[in-house]
Scaffold this motif. Structure first.
Motif, PDB file in Angstrom:
ATOM      1  N   GLN A 159       1.085  -1.166   0.050  1.00  0.00           N
ATOM      2  CA  GLN A 159       0.144  -0.049  -0.502  1.00  0.00           C
ATOM      3  C   GLN A 159       1.267   1.417  -0.415  1.00  0.00           C
ATOM      4  OE1 GLN A 159      -3.361   0.716  -0.545  1.00  0.00           O
ATOM      5  NE2 GLN A 159      -3.636  -1.811  -0.843  1.00  0.00           N
ATOM      6  N   LEU A 160       2.241   1.215   0.679  1.00  0.00           N
ATOM      7  CA  LEU A 160       3.070   2.433   0.450  1.00  0.00           C
ATOM      8  C   LEU A 160       3.528   2.433  -0.616  1.00  0.00           C
ATOM      9  CD1 LEU A 160       4.345   2.409   4.356  1.00  0.00           C
ATOM     10  CD2 LEU A 160       2.836   3.298   3.531  1.00  0.00           C
ATOM     11  N   GLY A 161       3.435   1.595  -1.300  1.00  0.00           N
ATOM     12  CA  GLY A 161       3.960   1.513  -2.885  1.00  0.00           C
ATOM     13  C   GLY A 161       5.680   2.118  -3.051  1.00  0.00           C
ATOM     14  N   ILE A 162       6.087   0.863  -1.709  1.00  0.00           N
ATOM     15  CA  ILE A 162       8.001   0.281  -1.578  1.00  0.00           C
ATOM     16  C   ILE A 162       8.238  -0.686  -1.802  1.00  0.00           C
ATOM     17  CG2 ILE A 162       8.210   2.432  -0.769  1.00  0.00           C
ATOM     18  CD1 ILE A 162       7.999   0.815   1.801  1.00  0.00           C
ATOM     19  N   TYR A 163       7.304  -1.870  -2.505  1.00  0.00           N
ATOM     20  CA  TYR A 163       7.028  -2.938  -2.729  1.00  0.00           C
ATOM     21  C   TYR A 163       8.565  -3.367  -3.852  1.00  0.00           C
ATOM     22  CZ  TYR A 163       6.315  -8.102  -3.531  1.00  0.00           C
ATOM     23  OH  TYR A 163       6.363  -9.737  -4.052  1.00  0.00           O
ATOM     24  N   ASP A 164       9.740  -3.903  -3.829  1.00  0.00           N
ATOM     25  CA  ASP A 164       9.764  -4.235  -4.556  1.00  0.00           C
ATOM     26  C   ASP A 164      11.542  -3.271  -4.789  1.00  0.00           C
ATOM     27  OD1 ASP A 164      10.276  -6.977  -6.094  1.00  0.00           O
ATOM     28  OD2 ASP A 164       9.050  -6.624  -7.561  1.00  0.00           O
ATOM     29  N   SER A 165      11.672  -2.884  -3.730  1.00  0.00           N
ATOM     30  CA  SER A 165      12.459  -1.652  -3.358  1.00  0.00           C
ATOM     31  C   SER A 165      13.352  -1.723  -2.510  1.00  0.00           C
ATOM     32  CB  SER A 165      11.868  -0.201  -2.856  1.00  0.00           C
ATOM     33  OG  SER A 165      11.404  -0.022  -2.889  1.00  0.00           O
ATOM     34  N   TYR A 166      14.516  -1.054  -2.015  1.00  0.00           N
ATOM     35  CA  TYR A 166      15.395  -0.926  -1.079  1.00  0.00           C
ATOM     36  C   TYR A 166      14.682  -0.865  -0.022  1.00  0.00           C
ATOM     37  CZ  TYR A 166      20.107  -2.449  -2.923  1.00  0.00           C
ATOM     38  OH  TYR A 166      20.953  -2.736  -3.581  1.00  0.00           O
ATOM     39  N   ALA A 167      13.605   0.458  -0.142  1.00  0.00           N
ATOM     40  CA  ALA A 167      12.686   1.070   0.854  1.00  0.00           C
ATOM     41  C   ALA A 167      11.581   0.346   1.805  1.00  0.00           C
ATOM     42  CB  ALA A 167      12.057   1.997   0.383  1.00  0.00           C
TER      43      ALA A 167
END
Length: 304
Positions: A159-167
């Motif tokens: 939901q935060l839009g940080i899937y598949d990222s270092y964050a």
């Protein structure tokens, strides 16, 4: 008056001299020495039981596939070979996995030390409404198995839009309940008079925390560094739900794929155990470096 006479030829043992204090001390020292030797022998056996699997891991990583299957428990390879290590670094993405794990682990360790120490100090010293409820919730989170939180973590990260990222792989790990609990308990053991002296000199809450209290919390900080590094370096479940991009694959995910036969068919014992042996090196180095710095520096800080 009668006298006692001894018949000719009869023998009577002379009275036994009383034990001297030195003799008793020598016997006591011998018993302590034997007891200490026995304890060390038991500890050596227990240590060998724990270390033996790791020795097998290192030895097997230098064997060929055939020898690893034929004599898996041998600690001395018949033919030493580095083929498994060459295959890891040349024919696989192992360097990329190592790089991703290093970036995530260093970021998480630094973040946990800062956030956990600040949160622990706030719960230990600052007076604010709801502090007891927050601490109770913290203890409740520690009682929840981490596997139960995997689906909520995935939903929040997505939901935060940080899937598949270092964050998405770093931010959810920046604080943990156990670290806050450790820091809170340690800060409560520091004498309040140290902070009162800092406040008299004009230091505010953050300055008191950063310049006065935090340097005194070195033992807890070093413990937190070791636990945070080890926990984030060996983390697997969170990385499974936080990313699926091969470019973000960590060592734990990569080695798990090796164990399931990702590169080729067959046992691949040397390849898998070579990866496992390399994974242990950073954790061992961090522990050896920081465990020597764990020392109590609060004793004698203030004379009550």
């Amino acid at each position: 008056m009668s006298t006692t006479t001894t018949a000719p030829g009869s023998s009577q043992a002379p009275p036994r001299p009383p034990d001297r204090p030195r003799d008793r001390a020598d016997r006591s020292a011998r018993r302590r020495t034997l007891g200490t030797a026995f304890v060390y022998a038991v500890l050596a056996v227990v240590a060998l039981i724990y270390v033996y699997p790791f020795l097998i891991t290192v030895a097997t990583s230098f064997k060929s596939d055939a020898e690893a299957v034929a004599s898996p428990l041998s600690l001395v390879p018949a033919t030493w070979t580095t083929a498994a290590y060459e295959r890891l670094f040349v024919r696989s993405d192992f360097p990329l996995w190592f790089q991703n794990s290093a970036i995530i682990t260093v970021s998480v360790t630094i973040g946990r030390v800062l956030i956990n120490s600040m949160a622990g100090y706030a719960l230990a010293r600052l007076q604010f409404r709801g502090r007891t409820v927050i601490f109770a919730g913290l203890v409740a989170v520690m009682a929840v198995p981490s596997v139960v939180l995997l689906i909520p973590k995935f939903l929040v990260v997505n939901q935060l839009g940080i899937y598949d990222s270092y964050a998405g792989m770093i931010v959810p790990l920046l604080a943990d309940a156990a670290g806050i609990f450790i820091m809170k308990n340690f800060f409560e053991s520091i004498p309040r008079s140290v902070e009162e002296a800092a406040r008299i000199d004009g230091a505010g809450p953050f300055r008191t925390y950063w310049s006065v209290v935090l340097p005194m919390a070195r033992p807890a900080l070093m413990t937190l560094v070791i636990l945070s590094f080890q926990g984030s370096w060996n983390e697997l479940a969170h990385f499974i739900v936080a990313s699926q991009d091969p470019e973000l694959r960590t060592l734990t995910k990569g080695v798990a794929q090796l164990a399931s036969g990702a590169l080729s068919q067959g046992s691949q014992y040397p390849l898998k155990l070579a990866a496992a042996a390399i994974m242990t090196i950073p954790v061992v180095v961090v522990f050896l470096v920081f465990q020597r710095r764990i020392m109590n520096v609060t004793t004698g800080a203030v004379k009550e």
